[in-house]
Scaffold this active site. Structure first.
Site, mmCIF file in Angstrom:
data_model
loop_
_atom_site.group_PDB
_atom_site.id
_atom_site.type_symbol
_atom_site.label_atom_id
_atom_site.label_comp_id
_atom_site.label_asym_id
_atom_site.label_seq_id
_atom_site.Cartn_x
_atom_site.Cartn_y
_atom_site.Cartn_z
ATOM 1 N N CYS A 121 14.762 14.271 40.479
ATOM 2 C CA CYS A 121 15.778 15.135 39.885
ATOM 3 C C CYS A 121 15.110 16.403 39.355
ATOM 4 O O CYS A 121 14.142 16.324 38.583
ATOM 5 C CB CYS A 121 16.477 14.397 38.747
ATOM 6 S SG CYS A 121 17.640 15.446 37.828
ATOM 7 N N CYS A 176 15.429 16.390 35.210
ATOM 8 C CA CYS A 176 14.782 15.435 34.296
ATOM 9 C C CYS A 176 13.646 14.659 34.946
ATOM 10 O O CYS A 176 13.011 13.831 34.291
ATOM 11 C CB CYS A 176 15.813 14.466 33.731
ATOM 12 S SG CYS A 176 16.488 13.317 34.959
ATOM 13 N N CYS A 216 21.895 11.782 39.768
ATOM 14 C CA CYS A 216 20.868 11.298 38.842
ATOM 15 C C CYS A 216 21.550 10.421 37.792
ATOM 16 O O CYS A 216 22.481 10.871 37.119
ATOM 17 C CB CYS A 216 20.136 12.466 38.178
ATOM 18 S SG CYS A 216 18.869 11.927 36.989
ATOM 19 N N CYS A 240 20.695 11.899 34.010
ATOM 20 C CA CYS A 240 21.343 13.110 33.493
ATOM 21 C C CYS A 240 22.585 13.401 34.342
ATOM 22 O O CYS A 240 23.020 12.559 35.105
ATOM 23 C CB CYS A 240 20.369 14.292 33.487
ATOM 24 S SG CYS A 240 19.935 14.923 35.130
ATOM 25 N N ASP A 286 -2.877 22.604 60.107
ATOM 26 C CA ASP A 286 -3.038 21.223 59.649
ATOM 27 C C ASP A 286 -2.098 20.312 60.440
ATOM 28 O O ASP A 286 -0.880 20.464 60.374
ATOM 29 C CB ASP A 286 -2.721 21.156 58.153
ATOM 30 C CG ASP A 286 -2.828 19.750 57.579
ATOM 31 O OD1 ASP A 286 -3.214 18.825 58.319
ATOM 32 O OD2 ASP A 286 -2.532 19.585 56.382
#
Length: 447
Positions: free
Chosen positions: A206, A209, A228, A231, A356
């Site tokens: 999240c 939070c 979430c 929250c 990469d």
């Protein structure tokens, strides 16, 4: 328009004509020349257009093509950068090439590289931005997903009056406020089952939070109806949505957008997202559902995006792969195809591919081991790397060959005992393969 801009425009157009007439090329050089003469030339030549910018990690090219084709149904000709020249000089070259009809509303739909967006929007003021997605991709160029997101948000902020049309299923696009107004598109095609994403998925925290997000519906990767439990953060209200999935194969998909049946002539769930994104732009500009349907049935394959090439009777489907999320979606699409088929993976690590190549270890190659694949080739400049990955995935016994050279790969494809062959390739590998196929007369042009 200033004298400097007129001079840059004249010289740029002249160089473009010369290069296209005598050199059969010139997608970026004319723009580079014009910018040398006048760094502000893009602002001068683009100001009379309704400009839509498409950016994000995956799906930019096909989404741009679909958006152009839909808008054409209602507004006529649309300017776009079809050559894939999506950096500043390429965008200038695109506008230099346009010959708009008098009295016609001028639209431009431009695919722009995430890292180039803020440079381009210093000189060009779009009326809308389309954000497709942000996934981990070429860490040496873009950094982590949060860095890439900040790049495109900063780029959009240079045109604060433009609307952002964003993928609402991706938590990152709802993670903070933006200068620009936003509307969202996404999937609402099923009830709310509780789903748990793979632990290897990026972007599951999240943004408010830092607790792990939960999902009532998941499409793929970290996209879906997220919330979430700690929250109040959750997926925003969607303005445009897929409301039903009717049929998905490896060559087409049928679905509904806001209750209206639609169809696209490419397979894979990820391409339904591309179609939805294009439809969201169209609806933003008042295009009818009928014209959206006509535009989505566009069947001209974009180069390297499920492009079918016949090589001595072998139906070869060429697919660009460049990061683990995209690769896994391509593998899911291939799994919808009739079996048996053969598989070729060509891996390069040039700047445009991403130097990469460790991302291949996050791809679900193990799924291929469950399919009927009599012939497997690992090729390209990094053939040893991709050969090892495929062997670890369990493909070593499938008449496995490591062949770095493209001409030899093509010869080997001709000898395969399956009618269908899937060729997965990174960006420069797609270009190199198409150039070789063109030289052998299997396709026209190398781009």
């Amino acid at each position: 328009m200033t004298f400097k801009s007129r001079l840059a425009l004249s010289v740029g157009k002249s160089s473009q004509w010369f290069l296209q007439t005598f050199m059969k090329g010139g997608s970026s050089l004319p723009g580079k020349i014009a910018l040398k003469l006048d760094p502000d030339v893009l602002n001068a030549i683009s100001k009379d257009y309704e400009i839509i910018v498409v950016t994000g990690t995956n799906g930019k090219t096909l989404t741009t093509a679909l958006t152009v084709n839909i808008l054409k149904q209602q507004f006529g000709d649309v300017l776009t950068n079809t050559t894939g020249a999506n950096m500043l000089q390429g965008i200038v070259s695109t506008f230099l090439s346009d010959k708009p009809k008098k009295g016609q509303k001028k639209f431009a739909v431009l695919e722009i590289d995430e890292a180039s967006l803020s440079k381009v929007t210093k000189y060009l003021k779009p009326s809308a931005f389309l954000f497709t997605n942000i996934f981990r991709d070429q860490l040496d160029r873009y950094g982590e997903i949060y860095t890439t997101y900040q790049m495109i948000v900063d780029g959009a902020a240079n045109a604060p009056d433009a609307t952002i049309i964003a993928n609402g299923d991706l938590p990152l696009f709802n993670s903070n406020e933006s200068v620009n107004s936003r509307v969202f598109y996404g999937f609402n095609h099923e009830e709310d089952p509780e789903v748990v994403p793979s632990s290897n998925t990026d972007g599951l925290l999240c943004p408010r939070c830092q607790h792990i997000l939960k999902y009532n519906m998941l499409t793929y990767s970290n996209q879906g109806k997220y919330y979430c439990s700690h929250c109040q953060f959750k997926r925003p209200e969607l303005s445009y949505q897929v409301t039903n999935l009717n049929d998905m194969t490896n060559t087409y998909s049928e679905f509904e957008i806001d209750g209206t049946k639609q169809r696209i002539e490419v397979g894979g769930l990820y391409n339904i997202y591309n179609a939805l994104a294009a439809a969201a732009v169209a609806k933003h500009y008042g295009v009818t559902d009928e014209n959206i349907a006509k535009g989505l049935t566009y069947d001209q394959k974009v180069f390297g995006r499920q492009e079918v090439i016949n090589i001595d009777g072998k139906e070869c489907t060429l697919v660009l792969v460049k990061n683990p999320v995209g690769l896994n979606q391509v593998i899911d699409m291939i799994n919808l195809a009739p079996q048996p088929f053969s598989l070729v993976q060509i891996l390069n690590s040039n700047y445009a591919d991403g130097i990469d190549v460790s991302w291949i270890w996050d791809g679900n190659y193990e799924s291929f081991a469950e399919m009927t694949i009599p012939n497997v080739i690992a090729g390209g400049e990094r053939s040893k790397d991709i050969a090892l990955r495929m062997k670890v995935a369990g493909l070593e016994n499938n008449n496995f060959k490591e062949i770095p050279e493209l001409p030899k790969i093509i010869e080997e494809i001709k000898q395969m005992d399956t009618e269908r062959v899937f060729i997965l390739a990174t960006y420069t590998a797609v270009l190199q393969l198409r150039k070789e196929l063109a030289s052998q007369g299997y396709i026209k042009g190398g781009m």
